[in-house]
Motif scaffolding. Structure first.
Motif, PDB file in Angstrom:
ATOM      1  N   ALA A   1       0.838  -1.203   0.000  1.00 57.32           N
ATOM      2  CA  ALA A   1       0.000   0.000   0.000  1.00 57.32           C
ATOM      3  C   ALA A   1       0.873   1.253   0.000  1.00 57.32           C
ATOM      4  CB  ALA A   1      -0.941  -0.010   1.200  1.00 57.32           C
ATOM      5  N   ILE A   2       1.927   1.237   0.794  1.00 56.81           N
ATOM      6  CA  ILE A   2       2.856   2.368   0.823  1.00 56.81           C
ATOM      7  C   ILE A   2       3.554   2.493  -0.530  1.00 56.81           C
ATOM      8  CG2 ILE A   2       4.994   3.245   1.853  1.00 56.81           C
ATOM      9  CD1 ILE A   2       4.076   1.890   4.487  1.00 56.81           C
ATOM     10  N   ALA A   3       4.007   1.367  -1.068  1.00 54.97           N
ATOM     11  CA  ALA A   3       4.716   1.384  -2.354  1.00 54.97           C
ATOM     12  C   ALA A   3       3.834   1.917  -3.473  1.00 54.97           C
ATOM     13  CB  ALA A   3       5.210  -0.022  -2.692  1.00 54.97           C
ATOM     14  N   PHE A   4       2.570   1.529  -3.485  1.00 57.78           N
ATOM     15  CA  PHE A   4       1.661   2.019  -4.528  1.00 57.78           C
ATOM     16  C   PHE A   4       1.437   3.519  -4.386  1.00 57.78           C
ATOM     17  CE2 PHE A   4       0.970  -2.122  -6.067  1.00 57.78           C
ATOM     18  CZ  PHE A   4       0.139  -2.070  -7.175  1.00 57.78           C
ATOM     19  N   GLY A   5       1.364   4.011  -3.149  1.00 65.21           N
ATOM     20  CA  GLY A   5       1.225   5.454  -2.941  1.00 65.21           C
ATOM     21  C   GLY A   5       2.439   6.201  -3.466  1.00 65.21           C
ATOM     22  N   ILE A   6       3.624   5.677  -3.178  1.00 59.65           N
ATOM     23  CA  ILE A   6       4.859   6.298  -3.666  1.00 59.65           C
ATOM     24  C   ILE A   6       4.921   6.234  -5.187  1.00 59.65           C
ATOM     25  CG2 ILE A   6       7.378   6.047  -3.718  1.00 59.65           C
ATOM     26  CD1 ILE A   6       7.194   5.149  -0.774  1.00 59.65           C
ATOM     27  N   ALA A   7       4.538   5.093  -5.744  1.00 61.40           N
ATOM     28  CA  ALA A   7       4.540   4.945  -7.199  1.00 61.40           C
ATOM     29  C   ALA A   7       3.594   5.954  -7.854  1.00 61.40           C
ATOM     30  CB  ALA A   7       4.152   3.524  -7.582  1.00 61.40           C
ATOM     31  N   ALA A   8       2.412   6.117  -7.281  1.00 62.04           N
ATOM     32  CA  ALA A   8       1.438   7.061  -7.842  1.00 62.04           C
ATOM     33  C   ALA A   8       1.956   8.492  -7.761  1.00 62.04           C
ATOM     34  CB  ALA A   8       0.110   6.937  -7.100  1.00 62.04           C
ATOM     35  N   ALA A   9       2.597   8.822  -6.648  1.00 56.57           N
ATOM     36  CA  ALA A   9       3.103  10.177  -6.458  1.00 56.57           C
ATOM     37  C   ALA A   9       4.266  10.490  -7.390  1.00 56.57           C
ATOM     38  CB  ALA A   9       3.533  10.375  -5.008  1.00 56.57           C
ATOM     39  N   ASN A  10       4.934   9.436  -7.876  1.00 63.88           N
ATOM     40  CA  ASN A  10       6.105   9.628  -8.725  1.00 63.88           C
ATOM     41  C   ASN A  10       5.885   9.184 -10.166  1.00 63.88           C
ATOM     42  OD1 ASN A  10       8.634  10.429  -6.903  1.00 63.88           O
ATOM     43  ND2 ASN A  10       7.358   9.034  -5.704  1.00 63.88           N
ATOM     44  N   ASP A  11       4.613   9.041 -10.550  1.00 68.92           N
ATOM     45  CA  ASP A  11       4.247   8.706 -11.929  1.00 68.92           C
ATOM     46  C   ASP A  11       4.877   7.403 -12.422  1.00 68.92           C
ATOM     47  OD1 ASP A  11       2.653  11.030 -12.287  1.00 68.92           O
ATOM     48  OD2 ASP A  11       4.465  12.216 -12.642  1.00 68.92           O
ATOM     49  N   ALA A  12       5.050   6.440 -11.530  1.00 68.07           N
ATOM     50  CA  ALA A  12       5.532   5.127 -11.941  1.00 68.07           C
ATOM     51  C   ALA A  12       4.372   4.315 -12.504  1.00 68.07           C
ATOM     52  CB  ALA A  12       6.180   4.399 -10.775  1.00 68.07           C
ATOM     53  N   ASP A  13       4.705   3.301 -13.272  1.00 62.12           N
ATOM     54  CA  ASP A  13       3.688   2.466 -13.899  1.00 62.12           C
ATOM     55  C   ASP A  13       3.447   1.156 -13.163  1.00 62.12           C
ATOM     56  OD1 ASP A  13       3.410   4.179 -16.295  1.00 62.12           O
ATOM     57  OD2 ASP A  13       5.452   3.503 -16.722  1.00 62.12           O
ATOM     58  N   ALA A  14       4.422   0.739 -12.357  1.00 63.16           N
ATOM     59  CA  ALA A  14       4.311  -0.577 -11.734  1.00 63.16           C
ATOM     60  C   ALA A  14       5.108  -0.641 -10.444  1.00 63.16           C
ATOM     61  CB  ALA A  14       4.801  -1.659 -12.693  1.00 63.16           C
ATOM     62  N   VAL A  15       4.661  -1.552  -9.587  1.00 64.42           N
ATOM     63  CA  VAL A  15       5.393  -1.937  -8.380  1.00 64.42           C
ATOM     64  C   VAL A  15       5.647  -3.427  -8.502  1.00 64.42           C
ATOM     65  CG1 VAL A  15       5.258  -2.276  -5.873  1.00 64.42           C
ATOM     66  CG2 VAL A  15       4.412  -0.147  -6.894  1.00 64.42           C
ATOM     67  N   ALA A  16       6.884  -3.841  -8.298  1.00 64.87           N
ATOM     68  CA  ALA A  16       7.237  -5.254  -8.443  1.00 64.87           C
ATOM     69  C   ALA A  16       7.571  -5.853  -7.082  1.00 64.87           C
ATOM     70  CB  ALA A  16       8.418  -5.420  -9.396  1.00 64.87           C
ATOM     71  N   ALA A  17       7.060  -7.062  -6.846  1.00 66.01           N
ATOM     72  CA  ALA A  17       7.308  -7.769  -5.590  1.00 66.01           C
ATOM     73  C   ALA A  17       7.696  -9.207  -5.910  1.00 66.01           C
ATOM     74  CB  ALA A  17       6.072  -7.736  -4.695  1.00 66.01           C
ATOM     75  N   ALA A  18       8.596  -9.761  -5.103  1.00 68.06           N
ATOM     76  CA  ALA A  18       9.181 -11.073  -5.422  1.00 68.06           C
ATOM     77  C   ALA A  18       8.509 -12.237  -4.700  1.00 68.06           C
ATOM     78  CB  ALA A  18      10.675 -11.063  -5.113  1.00 68.06           C
ATOM     79  N   VAL A  19       7.211 -12.160  -4.491  1.00 67.00           N
ATOM     80  CA  VAL A  19       6.509 -13.295  -3.891  1.00 67.00           C
ATOM     81  C   VAL A  19       6.599 -14.488  -4.841  1.00 67.00           C
ATOM     82  CG1 VAL A  19       4.946 -11.834  -2.573  1.00 67.00           C
ATOM     83  CG2 VAL A  19       4.288 -12.543  -4.866  1.00 67.00           C
ATOM     84  N   HIS A  20       6.680 -15.691  -4.285  1.00 65.47           N
ATOM     85  CA  HIS A  20       6.820 -16.880  -5.135  1.00 65.47           C
ATOM     86  C   HIS A  20       6.097 -18.076  -4.530  1.00 65.47           C
ATOM     87  CE1 HIS A  20       9.855 -18.950  -2.591  1.00 65.47           C
ATOM     88  NE2 HIS A  20      10.287 -17.730  -2.327  1.00 65.47           N
ATOM     89  N   GLY A  21       6.013 -19.132  -5.324  1.00 64.97           N
ATOM     90  CA  GLY A  21       5.231 -20.303  -4.946  1.00 64.97           C
ATOM     91  C   GLY A  21       5.663 -20.964  -3.658  1.00 64.97           C
ATOM     92  N   GLY A  22       6.950 -20.897  -3.335  1.00 65.65           N
ATOM     93  CA  GLY A  22       7.429 -21.520  -2.116  1.00 65.65           C
ATOM     94  C   GLY A  22       6.925 -20.860  -0.851  1.00 65.65           C
ATOM     95  N   ASP A  23       6.398 -19.624  -0.993  1.00 66.86           N
ATOM     96  CA  ASP A  23       5.873 -18.897   0.164  1.00 66.86           C
ATOM     97  C   ASP A  23       4.412 -19.211   0.459  1.00 66.86           C
ATOM     98  OD1 ASP A  23       8.261 -17.511   0.578  1.00 66.86           O
ATOM     99  OD2 ASP A  23       7.685 -15.862  -0.736  1.00 66.86           O
TER     100      ASP A  23
END
Length: 231
Positions: free
Chosen positions: A103-125
């Motif tokens: 949620a924080i990352a998306f707010g920062i992305a929106a404020a800085n005109d970014a297009d995406a937030v990437a996270a490294a979640v994977h099947g083992g988790d």
């Protein structure tokens, strides 16, 4: 896409950062200090940002982390030994950690005109971490689409959500990730312990991927017993 990567400094997120730098426009790494028991991963994240030539921001949410008590990652609770897919590993869950960070990352992305937030979640988790599962990713994306409707359109990139840790190691090798400059161990000693869930998973992943593991472990062979159920 102009992309911000949430980077803890672990093997998964550093590999993701290298992948995004190769495939998209990496505009920065975002790390969180949530009161975790050691900060070695944050040092690794800083090295990754310097290596890739992008800004690195550490968000201090320690006061929030103190309220998310009961986890071996934040409290004075022994980190259990063994494989992730054991009930004992549930003590490493930090409630709602990923939704808060995202949620924080998306707010920062929106404020800085970014297009995406990437996270490294994977099947083992998936077994013990509900906020790493595909249905969570889809639900969070839907929520953010509504929360930012008319203001920003940001995609949650999770290229490993259906893959394994071994797939990440394979991808990291493809992108020339310096694995020795990543930190996974929950215990935060001088070297990786080789016995906690994330060390066992890391050691196993290199084995399954057929990639040389440059990591120094205090117990380099424990993973064999842990993955065979012999402990």
């Amino acid at each position: 896409m102009k992309t911000i990567v949430i980077c803890s400094g672990g093997l998964d997120s550093v590999t993701l950062a290298h992948r995004v730098a190769a495939e998209h426009s990496l505009v920065g790494l975002l790390s969180f200090d949530y009161g975790q028991r050691h900060k070695k991963e944050l040092d690794s994240a800083a090295m990754c940002a310097k290596r890739l030539g992008v800004p690195h921001q550490i968000i201090d949410i320690q006061h929030i982390g103190k309220s998310l008590s009961g986890s071996a990652l934040t409290d004075n609770i022994d980190v259990p030994d063994g494989h992730y897919e054991e009930e004992t590993m549930r003590v490493t869950v930090v409630p709602n950690r990923n939704p808060i960070m995202l949620a924080i990352a998306f707010g920062i992305a929106a404020a800085n005109d970014a297009d995406a937030v990437a996270a490294a979640v994977h099947g083992g988790d998936h077994f013990i971490y509900p906020d790493c599962r595909p249905d969570f990713v889809a639900a969070f994306q839907n929520m953010q689409d509504k929360a930012l409707d008319g203001y920003a359109s940001i995609q949650l990139l999770t290229p490993y959500v259906h893959g394994s840790k071994a797939d990440i190691v394979t991808d990291g090798a493809r992108h020339n990730v310096p694995f020795a400059q990543t930190w996974s161990c929950y215990k935060g000693n001088e070297t990786h312990c080789g016995r906690c869930g994330t060390c066992v998973e890391r050691r196993e992943a290199f084995h399954l991927a057929g990639v040389d593991d440059p990591t120094t472990y205090a117990d380099a062979d424990f993973w064999r017993a842990a993955t065979s159920g012999a402990i």
